[in-house]
Design an enzyme around this catalytic site. Structure first.
Site, PDB file in Angstrom:
ATOM      1  N   GLU A 149       4.101  -5.290   8.619  1.00  0.00           N
ATOM      2  CA  GLU A 149       2.746  -5.209   8.033  1.00  0.00           C
ATOM      3  C   GLU A 149       2.301  -6.544   7.435  1.00  0.00           C
ATOM      4  O   GLU A 149       1.124  -6.732   7.145  1.00  0.00           O
ATOM      5  CB  GLU A 149       2.700  -4.118   6.953  1.00  0.00           C
ATOM      6  N   HIS A 152       0.817  -1.220   0.000  1.00  0.00           N
ATOM      7  CA  HIS A 152       0.000   0.000   0.000  1.00  0.00           C
ATOM      8  C   HIS A 152       0.851   1.271   0.000  1.00  0.00           C
ATOM      9  O   HIS A 152       0.438   2.294   0.547  1.00  0.00           O
ATOM     10  CB  HIS A 152      -0.985  -0.024   1.191  1.00  0.00           C
ATOM     11  N   HIS A 194      -1.949   4.422   9.988  1.00  0.00           N
ATOM     12  CA  HIS A 194      -0.635   5.069  10.047  1.00  0.00           C
ATOM     13  C   HIS A 194      -0.719   6.433  10.740  1.00  0.00           C
ATOM     14  O   HIS A 194       0.027   7.351  10.411  1.00  0.00           O
ATOM     15  CB  HIS A 194      -0.070   5.265   8.644  1.00  0.00           C
TER      16      HIS A 194
HETATM   17  C1  DHB Z   1       6.029   3.371   2.229  1.00  0.00           C
HETATM   18  C2  DHB Z   1       5.533   2.104   2.555  1.00  0.00           C
HETATM   19  C3  DHB Z   1       4.470   1.972   3.452  1.00  0.00           C
HETATM   20  O1  DHB Z   1       3.951   0.768   3.844  1.00  0.00           O
HETATM   21  C4  DHB Z   1       3.887   3.104   4.017  1.00  0.00           C
HETATM   22  O2  DHB Z   1       2.833   2.926   4.844  1.00  0.00           O
HETATM   23  C5  DHB Z   1       4.374   4.363   3.708  1.00  0.00           C
HETATM   24  C6  DHB Z   1       5.445   4.499   2.814  1.00  0.00           C
HETATM   25  C7  DHB Z   1       7.149   3.548   1.256  1.00  0.00           C
HETATM   26  O3  DHB Z   1       7.824   2.575   0.868  1.00  0.00           O
HETATM   27  O4  DHB Z   1       7.372   4.696   0.808  1.00  0.00           O
HETATM   28 FE    FE Z   2       2.483   1.029   5.499  1.00  0.00          FE
END
Ligand code: DHB
Ligand code: FE
Length: 279
Positions: A240, A12, A59
Site C-alpha cells: 500500500e 488506514h 479492499h
Molecule cells: C489492517 C490493515 C489494513 O491496511 C487493512 O486494509 C485492513 C486491516 C490491520 O492491520 O488490521
Molecule cells: Fe489496507
C-alpha cells in the site's frame, strides 16, 4: 489559480475507526498513534484545504478479484461509505468534484495512463479512516473529494515507478487547473504489514524508515524495488506504500517534511503519519 497546500499521509487500519467510535484515543494502546494527530489538525486548520485528491486502494467494496482496474479515478458528484464487515459505523457521505476529476482524467489519459473512470464509486476504510483522523469533529467533511484507486491487491500490481509517474501526471493536472481551490493531496495505507499467510504480523521498521526518510527529498529512491521485492520488504499488504508514492508524485517536484509519527503496531500494521509541504 489553484494551490496545492501540501500532502497528508496516514495508515488506514480499520481498528482505528473502532477506537475513535469508543473514544479510546487516550488509552495506552492507542495514545502513541493518536499523539501524531494534534499537529495534523493544527496544520489543516492553517492551510484550509477545500479539495482532497486521495490516493488509496479498494479492499473489495468496489472491485473484487474478478474485475480489478490497475488505476481507477472517481468522477462522481457524491461518494458513500458502506458496510465492509468491520463493525464500524457508516461514515458521512463525501461530496465529489466531478469537474476536477474529469480534468485529472483528461491529463492522465493524455499522458497515456489507461485508467478506469468511475462515475459511481464507494469509499471504504482506506479513505474514511484517514478522513475521520483528519477531521474528527466535522459535521460535514470540509473538503470535496477526488478519489484515485491503485490496485495493491490482485497481482500483477503496477510498479512503484509507474505509480510515481501516475502521481506526477496528476500533479500536472492540478498545476493547470484554473480554479481557486486549495488542494491537499492524501496518500493512505501501509506502512509495512502482512495480514495473512506464514508471515502474518510481519513488520519491517528498517524499510519503513527508508521510505519515510526518502519520501520528501528523493521519492525516486522508493522506485528501486520491484513489486516482488516490495512484498518481501513491506509484507503482502505493505505494498500500500504505492498509494504514498503516487501521492508524493502529485505533490510536485520539491517537498519538505514537516511532521512524522511512527508507531508499531496498530493491529498488524506499522502505523505512520506524515505531513509534507511543497518546498
Ligand atoms: C489492517 C490493515 C489494513 O491496511 C487493512 O486494509 C485492513 C486491516 C490491520 O492491520 O488490521
Ligand atoms: Fe489496507
Amino acid at each position: 489559480m489553484a494551490e496545492i497546500v501540501g500532502a497528508y499521509f496516514t495508515s488506514h487500519v480499520p481498528a482505528i475507526g473502532g477506537a475513535i467510535h469508543r473514544g479510546d484515543q487516550q488509552t495506552p494502546y492507542w495514545k502513541p498513534f493518536f499523539d501524531g494527530f494534534p499537529k495534523v489538525h493544527e496544520w489543516l486548520a492553517e492551510v484550509k484545504p477545500d479539495v482532497a485528491v486521495v490516493f488509496n486502494n479498494d479492499h473489495g467494496l468496489n472491485f473484487f478479484l474478478d474485475k480489478l482496474p490497475t488505476f481507477a479515478v472517481g468522477a462522481a458528484a457524491e461518494y458513500s461509505n458502506a458496510d465492509e464487515g468491520w463493525g464500524l459505523p457508516l461514515y458521512k457521505p463525501f461530496t465529489g468534484h466531478p469537474e476536477l476529476s474529469w480534468h485529472i482524467i483528461e491529463q492522465l489519459v493524455g499522458d497515456e495512463f489507461d485508467i478506469t473512470t468511475c462515475q459511481e464509486m464507494k469509499v471504504d476504510h482506506a479513505l474514511s479512516i484517514p478522513f475521520e483522523l483528519a477531521w474528527p469533529d466535522a459535521a460535514a467533511w470540509p473538503v470535496k473529494l477526488v478519489p484515485i484507486h491503485i490496485n495493491t491487491v490482485q497481482h500483477p500490481l503496477p510498479s512503484a515507478k509507474r505509480c510515481l509517474a501516475m502521481g506526477r501526471s496528476v500533479h500536472r493536472a492540478l498545476a493547470s487547473w484554473t480554479g481557486a481551490e486549495r488542494i491537499v493531496v492524501i496518500g493512505t495505507g501501509g506502512l509495512s504489514h502482512q495480514l495473512d499467510g506464514k508471515r502474518a504480523g510481519f513488520i519491517n521498521p528498517d524499510y519503513d524508515r527508508f521510505c519515510m526518510d526518502h519520501l520528501a527529498s528523493d521519492p525516486d529512491a522508493l522506485t528501486g524495488h520491484s513489486i516482488r521485492e516490495m512484498v518481501r520488504l513491506a509484507g503482502t499488504q505493505g505494498v500500500e506504500i504505492l498509494n504514498w508514492i503516487a501521492a508524493r508524485g502529485a505533490l510536485g517536484e520539491c517537498a519538505r517534511e514537516i511532521h512524522r509519527n511512527y508507531h508499531i503496531p496498530i493491529s498488524n500494521t506499522a502505523a505512520a503519519t506524515m505531513l509534507l509541504e511543497t518546498a
